[in-house]
Design a protein around this motif. Sequence first.
Motif, PDB file in Angstrom:
ATOM      1  N   TYR A  16       0.884  -1.164   0.000  1.00  0.00           N
ATOM      2  CA  TYR A  16       0.000   0.000   0.000  1.00  0.00           C
ATOM      3  C   TYR A  16       0.920   1.212   0.000  1.00  0.00           C
ATOM      4  N   VAL A  21       3.235  -4.956   2.430  1.00  0.00           N
ATOM      5  CA  VAL A  21       2.385  -5.722   3.335  1.00  0.00           C
ATOM      6  C   VAL A  21       2.567  -7.228   3.153  1.00  0.00           C
ATOM      7  N   PRO A  40       1.161 -12.350  14.154  1.00  0.00           N
ATOM      8  CA  PRO A  40       0.768 -11.247  15.029  1.00  0.00           C
ATOM      9  C   PRO A  40      -0.066 -10.209  14.273  1.00  0.00           C
ATOM     10  N   SER A  41      -0.655  -9.294  15.026  1.00  0.00           N
ATOM     11  CA  SER A  41      -1.472  -8.237  14.434  1.00  0.00           C
ATOM     12  C   SER A  41      -0.644  -7.434  13.430  1.00  0.00           C
ATOM     13  N   GLY A  42      -1.222  -7.184  12.266  1.00  0.00           N
ATOM     14  CA  GLY A  42      -0.553  -6.380  11.252  1.00  0.00           C
ATOM     15  C   GLY A  42       0.402  -7.163  10.370  1.00  0.00           C
ATOM     16  N   SER A  43       0.464  -8.502  10.549  1.00  0.00           N
ATOM     17  CA  SER A  43       1.431  -9.286   9.768  1.00  0.00           C
ATOM     18  C   SER A  43       0.975  -9.551   8.333  1.00  0.00           C
ATOM     19  N   GLY A  44      -0.302  -9.247   8.019  1.00  0.00           N
ATOM     20  CA  GLY A  44      -0.763  -9.388   6.636  1.00  0.00           C
ATOM     21  C   GLY A  44      -1.738 -10.530   6.400  1.00  0.00           C
ATOM     22  N   LYS A  45      -2.253 -11.138   7.474  1.00  0.00           N
ATOM     23  CA  LYS A  45      -3.145 -12.294   7.342  1.00  0.00           C
ATOM     24  C   LYS A  45      -4.433 -11.955   6.596  1.00  0.00           C
ATOM     25  N   SER A  46      -5.111 -10.885   7.045  1.00  0.00           N
ATOM     26  CA  SER A  46      -6.382 -10.516   6.399  1.00  0.00           C
ATOM     27  C   SER A  46      -6.140 -10.101   4.957  1.00  0.00           C
ATOM     28  N   THR A  47      -5.047  -9.407   4.730  1.00  0.00           N
ATOM     29  CA  THR A  47      -4.726  -8.973   3.367  1.00  0.00           C
ATOM     30  C   THR A  47      -4.574 -10.194   2.457  1.00  0.00           C
ATOM     31  N   ARG A  50      -8.024 -11.699   1.851  1.00  0.00           N
ATOM     32  CA  ARG A  50      -8.808 -10.866   0.915  1.00  0.00           C
ATOM     33  C   ARG A  50      -8.295 -11.016  -0.509  1.00  0.00           C
ATOM     34  N   GLU A 162     -10.571 -14.746  11.411  1.00  0.00           N
ATOM     35  CA  GLU A 162     -10.755 -14.669  12.868  1.00  0.00           C
ATOM     36  C   GLU A 162     -12.228 -14.824  13.230  1.00  0.00           C
TER      37      GLU A 162
HETATM   38  N1  LIG Z   1      -6.172  -0.432   2.754  1.00  0.00           N
HETATM   39  C1  LIG Z   1      -5.013  -0.296   3.374  1.00  0.00           C
HETATM   40  N2  LIG Z   1      -4.214   0.782   3.179  1.00  0.00           N
HETATM   41  C2  LIG Z   1      -3.022   0.897   3.791  1.00  0.00           C
HETATM   42  N3  LIG Z   1      -2.507  -0.013   4.627  1.00  0.00           N
HETATM   43  C3  LIG Z   1      -3.232  -1.113   4.875  1.00  0.00           C
HETATM   44  C4  LIG Z   1      -4.515  -1.309   4.278  1.00  0.00           C
HETATM   45  N4  LIG Z   1      -4.997  -2.497   4.711  1.00  0.00           N
HETATM   46  C5  LIG Z   1      -4.066  -3.004   5.544  1.00  0.00           C
HETATM   47  N5  LIG Z   1      -3.004  -2.169   5.646  1.00  0.00           N
HETATM   48  C6  LIG Z   1      -1.783  -2.416   6.445  1.00  0.00           C
HETATM   49  O1  LIG Z   1      -1.269  -3.684   6.064  1.00  0.00           O
HETATM   50  C7  LIG Z   1      -0.728  -4.377   7.167  1.00  0.00           C
HETATM   51  C8  LIG Z   1      -1.353  -5.750   7.258  1.00  0.00           C
HETATM   52  O2  LIG Z   1      -2.713  -5.626   7.555  1.00  0.00           O
HETATM   53  P1  LIG Z   1      -3.665  -6.877   7.767  1.00  0.00           P
HETATM   54  O3  LIG Z   1      -5.038  -6.368   8.007  1.00  0.00           O
HETATM   55  O4  LIG Z   1      -3.487  -7.817   6.638  1.00  0.00           O
HETATM   56  O5  LIG Z   1      -3.042  -7.518   9.079  1.00  0.00           O
HETATM   57  P2  LIG Z   1      -3.540  -8.740   9.971  1.00  0.00           P
HETATM   58  O6  LIG Z   1      -2.411  -9.705  10.040  1.00  0.00           O
HETATM   59  O7  LIG Z   1      -4.843  -9.232   9.476  1.00  0.00           O
HETATM   60  O8  LIG Z   1      -3.709  -8.087  11.401  1.00  0.00           O
HETATM   61  P3  LIG Z   1      -4.835  -8.302  12.563  1.00  0.00           P
HETATM   62  O9  LIG Z   1      -4.424  -9.551  13.321  1.00  0.00           O
HETATM   63  O10 LIG Z   1      -4.694  -7.091  13.422  1.00  0.00           O
HETATM   64  O11 LIG Z   1      -6.185  -8.426  11.906  1.00  0.00           O
HETATM   65  C9  LIG Z   1      -0.983  -3.501   8.384  1.00  0.00           C
HETATM   66  O12 LIG Z   1       0.201  -2.813   8.675  1.00  0.00           O
HETATM   67  C10 LIG Z   1      -2.064  -2.550   7.913  1.00  0.00           C
HETATM   68  O13 LIG Z   1      -1.973  -1.330   8.579  1.00  0.00           O
END
Ligand SMILES: Nc1ncnc2c1ncn2[C@@H]1O[C@H](COP(=O)(O)OP(=O)(O)OP(=O)(O)O)[C@@H](O)[C@H]1O
Length: 359
Positions: A16, A21, A40-47, A50, A162
């Motif tokens: 991004y 990411v 961990p949180s922010g590691s990119g799992k949801s990305t 998706r 989750e």
């Molecule tokens: N649309 C976006 N624009 C900019 N940065 C983004 C966007 N979506 C996610 N990020 C960033 O990408 C990184 C990964 O986000 P992601 O949601 O994939 O993490 P996660 O592993 O699912 O975390 P969590 O356990 O908190 O849900 C984070 O640093 C987040 O801030």
Amino acid sequence: MQTKVRVEIENVSLSYGRVEVLREVSLTAEPGEFFALLGPSGSGKSTLLRLVAGFTQAQSGRVLIGGEDVTRVPPWKRNLGMVFQNYSLWPHMTVAENVAFGLEERRLPRDVIRDKVTAALGLVGLAEFGGRRPNQLSGGQQQRVALARTIAIEPKVLLLDEPLSNLDAKLRVHMRGEILALQRKLGITTIFVTHDQEEALSISDRVAVLEAGVIQQVGTPMELFDRPANRFIANFVGTVNLLAGTVEPAPQGAVFESPLTGRITLAAPPARAGAVQIAVRPHALALAAPGAAPDPARIWVDGIVAEREFLGEFVRYRIRAGDADLIADQPHLAGEPGFAPGNAVKVGINPAQVKMLGA
Ligand SMILES: Nc1ncnc2c1ncn2[C@@H]1O[C@H](COP(=O)(O)OP(=O)(O)OP(=O)(O)O)[C@@H](O)[C@H]1O
Ligand SMILES: [Mg+2]
């Protein structure tokens, strides 16, 4: 039951703006597999999830479902079912209407929709609940409606982000068993996102661990626990004691040496000589009173109990030994008081339970 499909993620990188990411992520979920993404949180799992669903596009790499390249295919043509973290049921619709929603969008005949809704609610154990509204259900029941809504469309792949995080601890454990049972019954390839390592280990066939957008290790739960690839995995998957020292190859395998432990002979040959860390799990350490005759198969070091935490099945001790803090878990048996803070103890390291890591 439909054919089980393979999900392949090939060399995906996603940023991004200037924030990277996902970095060169490659993964395969085998047909019918229950596959977890842990990190961990922010590691990119949801990305990553998706991206499989098609809600996000990567700058490079491909996604294949059932061998077909879907990288440019929009989400609604991928035939995947996704349950989002906040499962967003429609509050003004009944349970049955919520489950029917995705089927109506597909313009199926009324009686077909009715049968599929009944079958999906039956599968999640909510056959009698079709007429209720979401606010008349418990959290766990709402969770099951979200699942029913997703499986009603008979997706080729189930993506769960989750899905249990809004539930209390007991219900979470119960629901994870139910999700696994349902997945086994339907045989749908499932990718399950969680930041909870116990959850990932308990229900998955295999787990991929992500850190800052990079896959650190992929393996069965037992492989990750017993053979962590690096310090991050050793620390993230369970609790571990790390001790720094040096290693030399030896006829038996290797000799590890540190000021605290002296020399320990290990069966596995080292990847290379020099500085290393060894990892030992808390339950693999034994404790003995200073006067006791200790088991000669272990390496014993002297320490002082710094803290003691009673956890029911076991007692977790923090022991100061040299300049190290060792965590030792001992089973608790009624009538055995164990050690108290301030007590001198001997800590026994079993060489067979020591895992060598890179420095
Ligand atoms: N649309 C976006 N624009 C900019 N940065 C983004 C966007 N979506 C996610 N990020 C960033 O990408 C990184 C990964 O986000 P992601 O949601 O994939 O993490 P996660 O592993 O699912 O975390 P969590 O356990 O908190 O849900 C984070 O640093 C987040 O801030
Ligand atoms: Mg997330």
